[in-house]
Design a protein around this motif. Structure first.
Motif, PDB file in Angstrom:
ATOM      1  N   LEU A 143       0.833  -1.201   0.000  1.00 42.06           N
ATOM      2  CA  LEU A 143       0.000   0.000   0.000  1.00 42.06           C
ATOM      3  C   LEU A 143       0.870   1.254   0.000  1.00 42.06           C
ATOM      4  O   LEU A 143       1.983   1.267   0.534  1.00 42.06           O
ATOM      5  N   HIS A 144       0.316   2.339  -0.566  1.00 46.89           N
ATOM      6  CA  HIS A 144       1.013   3.623  -0.614  1.00 46.89           C
ATOM      7  C   HIS A 144       0.665   4.457   0.622  1.00 46.89           C
ATOM      8  O   HIS A 144       0.001   5.495   0.531  1.00 46.89           O
ATOM      9  N   THR A 145       1.104   4.007   1.784  1.00 45.45           N
ATOM     10  CA  THR A 145       0.882   4.756   3.013  1.00 45.45           C
ATOM     11  C   THR A 145       2.216   5.157   3.624  1.00 45.45           C
ATOM     12  O   THR A 145       3.228   4.486   3.421  1.00 45.45           O
ATOM     13  N   GLY A 146       2.188   6.250   4.406  1.00 48.94           N
ATOM     14  CA  GLY A 146       3.419   6.727   5.022  1.00 48.94           C
ATOM     15  C   GLY A 146       4.462   6.989   3.952  1.00 48.94           C
ATOM     16  O   GLY A 146       4.246   7.747   3.018  1.00 48.94           O
ATOM     17  N   ASN A 147       5.601   6.369   4.077  1.00 49.82           N
ATOM     18  CA  ASN A 147       6.611   6.354   3.017  1.00 49.82           C
ATOM     19  C   ASN A 147       6.835   4.893   2.642  1.00 49.82           C
ATOM     20  O   ASN A 147       7.522   4.156   3.350  1.00 49.82           O
ATOM     21  N   TRP A 148       6.219   4.491   1.564  1.00 47.80           N
ATOM     22  CA  TRP A 148       6.214   3.079   1.176  1.00 47.80           C
ATOM     23  C   TRP A 148       7.582   2.579   0.732  1.00 47.80           C
ATOM     24  O   TRP A 148       7.827   1.378   0.732  1.00 47.80           O
ATOM     25  N   GLU A 149       8.497   3.480   0.388  1.00 48.60           N
ATOM     26  CA  GLU A 149       9.826   3.035  -0.024  1.00 48.60           C
ATOM     27  C   GLU A 149      10.609   2.435   1.139  1.00 48.60           C
ATOM     28  O   GLU A 149      11.552   1.669   0.921  1.00 48.60           O
ATOM     29  N   VAL A 150      10.250   2.790   2.382  1.00 52.70           N
ATOM     30  CA  VAL A 150      10.992   2.225   3.512  1.00 52.70           C
ATOM     31  C   VAL A 150      10.775   0.722   3.624  1.00 52.70           C
ATOM     32  O   VAL A 150      11.541   0.028   4.311  1.00 52.70           O
ATOM     33  N   MET A 151       9.729   0.199   2.947  1.00 54.06           N
ATOM     34  CA  MET A 151       9.526  -1.248   2.973  1.00 54.06           C
ATOM     35  C   MET A 151      10.705  -1.990   2.360  1.00 54.06           C
ATOM     36  O   MET A 151      10.993  -3.134   2.730  1.00 54.06           O
ATOM     37  N   LEU A 152      11.408  -1.357   1.417  1.00 50.71           N
ATOM     38  CA  LEU A 152      12.591  -1.986   0.832  1.00 50.71           C
ATOM     39  C   LEU A 152      13.649  -2.240   1.899  1.00 50.71           C
ATOM     40  O   LEU A 152      14.273  -3.302   1.938  1.00 50.71           O
ATOM     41  N   GLU A 153      13.837  -1.243   2.756  1.00 50.31           N
ATOM     42  CA  GLU A 153      14.801  -1.420   3.836  1.00 50.31           C
ATOM     43  C   GLU A 153      14.345  -2.491   4.821  1.00 50.31           C
ATOM     44  O   GLU A 153      15.155  -3.268   5.333  1.00 50.31           O
ATOM     45  N   GLY A 154      13.040  -2.501   5.097  1.00 46.57           N
ATOM     46  CA  GLY A 154      12.520  -3.507   6.007  1.00 46.57           C
ATOM     47  C   GLY A 154      12.720  -4.909   5.470  1.00 46.57           C
ATOM     48  O   GLY A 154      13.150  -5.816   6.206  1.00 46.57           O
ATOM     49  N   LEU A 155      12.429  -5.107   4.191  1.00 48.75           N
ATOM     50  CA  LEU A 155      12.628  -6.420   3.581  1.00 48.75           C
ATOM     51  C   LEU A 155      14.098  -6.820   3.622  1.00 48.75           C
ATOM     52  O   LEU A 155      14.439  -7.967   3.934  1.00 48.75           O
ATOM     53  N   SER A 156      14.967  -5.864   3.298  1.00 51.67           N
ATOM     54  CA  SER A 156      16.399  -6.159   3.305  1.00 51.67           C
ATOM     55  C   SER A 156      16.861  -6.560   4.705  1.00 51.67           C
ATOM     56  O   SER A 156      17.657  -7.493   4.862  1.00 51.67           O
ATOM     57  N   ALA A 157      16.352  -5.860   5.724  1.00 48.28           N
ATOM     58  CA  ALA A 157      16.731  -6.177   7.098  1.00 48.28           C
ATOM     59  C   ALA A 157      16.273  -7.567   7.508  1.00 48.28           C
ATOM     60  O   ALA A 157      16.888  -8.203   8.365  1.00 48.28           O
ATOM     61  N   MET A 158      15.203  -8.050   6.866  1.00 50.03           N
ATOM     62  CA  MET A 158      14.699  -9.392   7.161  1.00 50.03           C
ATOM     63  C   MET A 158      15.294 -10.437   6.233  1.00 50.03           C
ATOM     64  O   MET A 158      14.880 -11.586   6.227  1.00 50.03           O
ATOM     65  N   GLY A 159      16.261 -10.031   5.414  1.00 47.80           N
ATOM     66  CA  GLY A 159      16.946 -10.967   4.535  1.00 47.80           C
ATOM     67  C   GLY A 159      16.164 -11.325   3.292  1.00 47.80           C
ATOM     68  O   GLY A 159      16.340 -12.422   2.755  1.00 47.80           O
ATOM     69  N   MET A 160      15.336 -10.405   2.811  1.00 46.76           N
ATOM     70  CA  MET A 160      14.479 -10.706   1.665  1.00 46.76           C
ATOM     71  C   MET A 160      14.717  -9.723   0.529  1.00 46.76           C
ATOM     72  O   MET A 160      15.062  -8.567   0.748  1.00 46.76           O
ATOM     73  N   SER A 161      14.490 -10.204  -0.677  1.00 45.17           N
ATOM     74  CA  SER A 161      14.568  -9.384  -1.881  1.00 45.17           C
ATOM     75  C   SER A 161      13.303  -9.606  -2.687  1.00 45.17           C
ATOM     76  O   SER A 161      12.928 -10.744  -2.955  1.00 45.17           O
ATOM     77  N   ALA A 162      12.654  -8.513  -3.077  1.00 48.31           N
ATOM     78  CA  ALA A 162      11.372  -8.627  -3.784  1.00 48.31           C
ATOM     79  C   ALA A 162      11.536  -8.260  -5.252  1.00 48.31           C
ATOM     80  O   ALA A 162      12.432  -7.499  -5.640  1.00 48.31           O
ATOM     81  N   ALA A 163      10.641  -8.803  -6.069  1.00 50.58           N
ATOM     82  CA  ALA A 163      10.518  -8.419  -7.471  1.00 50.58           C
ATOM     83  C   ALA A 163       9.257  -7.592  -7.628  1.00 50.58           C
ATOM     84  O   ALA A 163       8.259  -7.818  -6.946  1.00 50.58           O
ATOM     85  N   CYS A 164       9.296  -6.607  -8.523  1.00 48.01           N
ATOM     86  CA  CYS A 164       8.150  -5.713  -8.701  1.00 48.01           C
ATOM     87  C   CYS A 164       8.168  -5.186 -10.127  1.00 48.01           C
ATOM     88  O   CYS A 164       9.224  -5.135 -10.764  1.00 48.01           O
ATOM     89  N   ALA A 165       7.014  -4.782 -10.632  1.00 44.62           N
ATOM     90  CA  ALA A 165       6.943  -4.165 -11.953  1.00 44.62           C
ATOM     91  C   ALA A 165       7.483  -2.743 -11.884  1.00 44.62           C
ATOM     92  O   ALA A 165       7.281  -2.044 -10.891  1.00 44.62           O
ATOM     93  N   PRO A 166       8.194  -2.288 -12.917  1.00 46.78           N
ATOM     94  CA  PRO A 166       8.669  -0.903 -12.930  1.00 46.78           C
ATOM     95  C   PRO A 166       7.501   0.063 -13.063  1.00 46.78           C
ATOM     96  O   PRO A 166       6.400  -0.322 -13.450  1.00 46.78           O
ATOM     97  N   ILE A 167       7.731   1.323 -12.733  1.00 50.57           N
ATOM     98  CA  ILE A 167       6.660   2.318 -12.782  1.00 50.57           C
ATOM     99  C   ILE A 167       7.067   3.489 -13.657  1.00 50.57           C
ATOM    100  O   ILE A 167       8.246   3.723 -13.917  1.00 50.57           O
TER     101      ILE A 167
END
Length: 301
Positions: A134-158
């Motif tokens: 979801l686009h709430t708060g600052n959604w880009e920080v989710m990338l850091e959260g995923l990285s901190a949990m040892g995860m890498s996500a795939a997503c469509a470009p925008i």
């Protein structure tokens, strides 16, 4: 192209070729590169006032639509409270723009809370995973959260409003570990492969197109257009695990990343629109709870 009914249609086309747009794009990218090296708190402090003033001066319909949507969703609120939420919405946008260059440094600075990190890791270990974002708060920080949990996500470009903005967001996401899918019809096939090969696919399911909100539905009938339908199709066909993921803004330039427990589609499929309605029932209450932090608050539906 923007729809005729969209007031933004009167704005100059910032994606059109030409020296003026190239210079403006270079200016935006240059600001991003400078802000990347600023202290975390300084960027949003500098950016927010100017962004808010620009919106109020050049895009007054953003304020008017946000106010109208807040009144619609929170009819018992006083005029003073509505105006406070409008200002919070504008402040969130302004801060987002100033914060974005610093993404990648928030986790190390202790600015992101991950209350469900171990549970999320355990879910990820079960196999392929789809994150409804979801686009709430600052959604880009989710990338850091995923990285901190040892995860890498795939997503469509925008594609953002300008080429400069698009370059900035794509650079930011790649630097923070996001893997982009193909930007063509093969993108759906790539998403399918991600979910059938134990990958992690991130889909932003709240979206607007040409100023028209696609999801959440907010009382409208479910439809087969937009990312919510794409997510429903992929989830049903791949039998992947599904979670809801979003970030909310906390006081003191901090964020909390929330990842839900596994969301299970109804066991007896009744059709795509029923699955869309089900997933809408997952995302809509969260958006309503955080309306003043929601990027699409000013869009029509």
């Amino acid at each position: 192209m923007r729809e005729e009914t969209d007031p933004a249609a009167a704005l100059p086309d910032r994606r059109a070729p030409g020296w003026r747009n190239r210079l403006l794009d270079a200016w935006e990218i240059g600001q991003y590169l400078v802000f990347r090296h600023m202290p975390i708190d300084l960027g949003p402090r500098l950016a927010a006032p100017g962004i808010i003033a620009y919106i109020k001066r050049e895009r007054p319909w953003v304020v008017e639509r946000a106010r109208a949507n807040l009144k619609r969703h929170r009819p018992s609120a006083s005029d003073e409270q509505i105006e406070a939420w409008v200002e919070a919405f504008l402040d969130n946008i302004g801060r987002y723009i100033g914060e974005t260059p610093s993404i990648g440094r928030y986790m190390k600075a202790g600015r992101i809370e991950l209350p469900d990190a171990e549970r999320t890791r355990e879910i990820r270990r079960r196999g392929s995973l789809m994150a409804l974002c979801l686009h709430t708060g600052n959604w880009e920080v989710m990338l850091e959260g995923l990285s901190a949990m040892g995860m890498s996500a795939a997503c469509a470009p925008i594609e953002w409003e300008t080429r400069g903005q698009t370059w900035i967001i794509n650079d930011l996401r790649r630097r923070n570990g996001l893997r982009y899918l193909a930007q063509d019809h093969g993108g759906i096939r790539a998403a399918w492969r991600e979910l059938t090969e134990d990958g992690l696919l991130a889909i932003f399911v709240d979206e607007a197109r040409h100023g028209q909100l696609m999801a959440p539905l907010f009382g409208r009938p479910p439809h087969a257009e937009g990312n919510l339908a794409v997510a429903a199709k992929l989830a049903r066909r791949s039998a992947c695990n599904i979670v809801l993921s979003y970030a909310t803004r906390l006081p003191g330039q901090r964020f909390r990343m929330t990842v839900s427990d596994v969301i299970e589609l109804p066991k007896e499929p009744r059709g795509l629109l029923d699955d869309v309605a089900f997933l809408n029932g997952v995302i809509e209450p969260v958006v309503l709870e955080h309306l003043e932090q929601w990027f699409w608050l000013d869009d029509s539906f």
